[in-house]
Write an enzyme that holds these catalytic residues in place. Sequence first.
Site, mmCIF file in Angstrom:
data_model
loop_
_atom_site.group_PDB
_atom_site.id
_atom_site.type_symbol
_atom_site.label_atom_id
_atom_site.label_comp_id
_atom_site.label_asym_id
_atom_site.label_seq_id
_atom_site.Cartn_x
_atom_site.Cartn_y
_atom_site.Cartn_z
ATOM 1 C CG HIS A 53 -12.701 -37.389 -33.872
ATOM 2 N ND1 HIS A 53 -11.631 -36.701 -33.321
ATOM 3 C CD2 HIS A 53 -13.565 -37.596 -32.844
ATOM 4 C CE1 HIS A 53 -11.852 -36.493 -32.031
ATOM 5 N NE2 HIS A 53 -13.036 -37.027 -31.717
ATOM 6 C CG HIS A 55 -14.987 -41.010 -28.989
ATOM 7 N ND1 HIS A 55 -13.940 -41.016 -28.093
ATOM 8 C CD2 HIS A 55 -14.927 -39.813 -29.620
ATOM 9 C CE1 HIS A 55 -13.286 -39.857 -28.163
ATOM 10 N NE2 HIS A 55 -13.870 -39.109 -29.090
ATOM 11 C CG ASP A 57 -16.423 -44.987 -25.351
ATOM 12 O OD1 ASP A 57 -15.945 -44.515 -26.401
ATOM 13 O OD2 ASP A 57 -16.086 -44.584 -24.224
ATOM 14 N N GLY A 222 -10.902 -36.726 -23.403
ATOM 15 C CA GLY A 222 -11.360 -36.330 -22.072
ATOM 16 C C GLY A 222 -11.319 -34.827 -21.860
ATOM 17 C CG HIS A 251 -10.084 -35.434 -28.159
ATOM 18 N ND1 HIS A 251 -9.699 -36.718 -28.415
ATOM 19 C CD2 HIS A 251 -11.416 -35.387 -28.414
ATOM 20 C CE1 HIS A 251 -10.748 -37.422 -28.801
ATOM 21 N NE2 HIS A 251 -11.809 -36.642 -28.812
ATOM 22 C CD GLU A 254 -14.425 -31.593 -27.961
ATOM 23 O OE1 GLU A 254 -13.582 -32.166 -27.245
ATOM 24 O OE2 GLU A 254 -15.513 -32.119 -28.279
ATOM 25 C CG HIS A 275 -13.059 -31.815 -31.499
ATOM 26 N ND1 HIS A 275 -14.365 -31.963 -31.894
ATOM 27 C CD2 HIS A 275 -12.782 -32.914 -30.731
ATOM 28 C CE1 HIS A 275 -14.856 -33.082 -31.381
ATOM 29 N NE2 HIS A 275 -13.918 -33.684 -30.685
ATOM 30 C CG ASP A 333 -16.869 -36.437 -31.120
ATOM 31 O OD1 ASP A 333 -16.004 -37.276 -30.842
ATOM 32 O OD2 ASP A 333 -16.998 -35.358 -30.509
ATOM 33 C CG ASP A 334 -18.835 -39.191 -28.673
ATOM 34 O OD1 ASP A 334 -18.317 -40.215 -28.208
ATOM 35 O OD2 ASP A 334 -18.221 -38.110 -28.789
HETATM 36 O O1 LIG Z 1 -15.684 -34.913 -27.948
HETATM 37 C C1 LIG Z 1 -15.015 -35.455 -27.056
HETATM 38 N N1 LIG Z 1 -14.041 -34.756 -26.411
HETATM 39 C C2 LIG Z 1 -13.277 -35.276 -25.425
HETATM 40 N N2 LIG Z 1 -13.416 -36.553 -25.006
HETATM 41 C C3 LIG Z 1 -14.371 -37.305 -25.605
HETATM 42 C C4 LIG Z 1 -15.190 -36.816 -26.632
HETATM 43 N N3 LIG Z 1 -16.031 -37.801 -27.013
HETATM 44 C C5 LIG Z 1 -15.751 -38.872 -26.241
HETATM 45 N N4 LIG Z 1 -14.758 -38.568 -25.386
HETATM 46 C C6 LIG Z 1 -14.171 -39.414 -24.355
HETATM 47 O O2 LIG Z 1 -13.354 -40.390 -24.990
HETATM 48 C C7 LIG Z 1 -13.533 -41.634 -24.321
HETATM 49 C C8 LIG Z 1 -12.994 -42.773 -25.131
HETATM 50 O O3 LIG Z 1 -13.731 -43.014 -26.282
HETATM 51 C C9 LIG Z 1 -15.004 -41.631 -24.016
HETATM 52 O O4 LIG Z 1 -15.334 -42.574 -23.028
HETATM 53 C C10 LIG Z 1 -15.212 -40.192 -23.550
HETATM 54 O O5 LIG Z 1 -14.880 -40.074 -22.176
#
Ligand SMILES: O=c1[nH]cnc2c1ncn2[C@@H]1O[C@H](CO)[C@@H](O)[C@H]1O
Length: 397
Positions: A53, A55, A57, A222, A251, A254, A275, A333-334
């Site tokens: 998991h 992303h 971006d 999202g 998702h 979360e 999550h 995650d990010d």
């Molecule tokens: O933790 C999260 N929870 C919900 N959405 C997320 C999370 N991290 C990123 N994104 C969303 O997923 C899109 C595509 O990768 C991202 O641009 C962001 O808007």
Amino acid sequence: MHITVRLAAIRFGSPVLISSLCSSRLQGSRRLFTMAEHSSEKVVFNKPKVELHVHLDGAIRVQTILDVAKRRGMSLPANTVERMTEIIIVQKPATLTEFLGKFAEYMHVIAGDREAIKRIAYEFVEDKAKEGVIYVEVRYSPHFLANTKVDPIPWNQTEGDLSPDDVVHLVNTGLSEGERAFNIKARSILCCMRHMPSWSMDVVELCKKYRNEGVVAIDLAGDESLNCENYPGHRKAYEEAVNCGIHRTVHAGEVGPASVVKEAVEVLKAERIGHGYRTLEDQTLYKQLLAQKMHFEVCPISSKLTGACDPDFTKHPVITFRKDKANYSLNTDDPLIFNSTLHLDYSTAQKYMGFTEEEFKRLNISSAESCFLPADEKEELLNRLREAYGMMENTAF
Ligand SMILES: O=c1[nH]cnc2c1ncn2[C@@H]1O[C@H](CO)[C@@H](O)[C@H]1O
């Protein structure tokens, strides 16, 4: 060495390469550690890992954002890695909505640019190899990176000629060049966005089109407070995914309640939950998911900074998951927005949640078992991990 193991070692990267890469620190933005936890970051599990998991971006190098902005003549609020990192990162627990707003600081720079999209995919694989990841499933929204055939056109871009389909092709190319260069395996998951149900049928069609070129599943990301019962676009896309044998993760739980998890499993037929922390609020559902070995994609650092979980890591839901021998993975995650690395997630689990080397091995094996690779490739991955963890049965007689 057993033949299957040897083949797997070649395909998933040699142990020598992995251990030497593991010990090196990440470059660029990742040097600016501002969270208290970063001071204690160390490599607590210096063995091959699986990440399910993350992303794309949310995992871009800050230097790349600056380079691309310069080339495209675009302005950014800062022109040094340090300053830009400070602007992008979430430093203290916030809300999911606040966190999602961070993407707007830089997505306009990368979206719509062929070279940039291929580059972020390639560099992503390099960064994961450096963390000792041998198999990764990376997710993104093709629509968020496009500037034509997407309505509305995101990030205030003017219309161009890069469609969501082109985006998937470019990411696939970047990932497969990265795989060859850094000797790990990378697959992708395409995200539907909760607030854009009109994109979801496109997303499943792209999953079908590119299923033999690295795309392994569909996701729904999202803002979770938007319930999909009111958004039939997502339900229809997931129905199509089921009918066509496209793997599914969602998702859920979360920041949203356990009912979102229930809906993800029962309506969207999710095979994994992104999550899923708040599943614990519905013990009947939790027990059912434990019994069916549902996989939870846990992201410790993320869960603190999005406000999804109590900032006190000693109270984290993954401690309950571990005690109950649940099926879960540890993920970043990010990492761009959390200014983190996979090592930080592991060291946090060890330091505050009592995780041991044995548990890290067990959860990586569960992650490999729950990954979306076809059966033969999954078995190779499992063999590779078992060998690295000293868990191979002795077949020599
Ligand atoms: O933790 C999260 N929870 C919900 N959405 C997320 C999370 N991290 C990123 N994104 C969303 O997923 C899109 C595509 O990768 C991202 O641009 C962001 O808007």
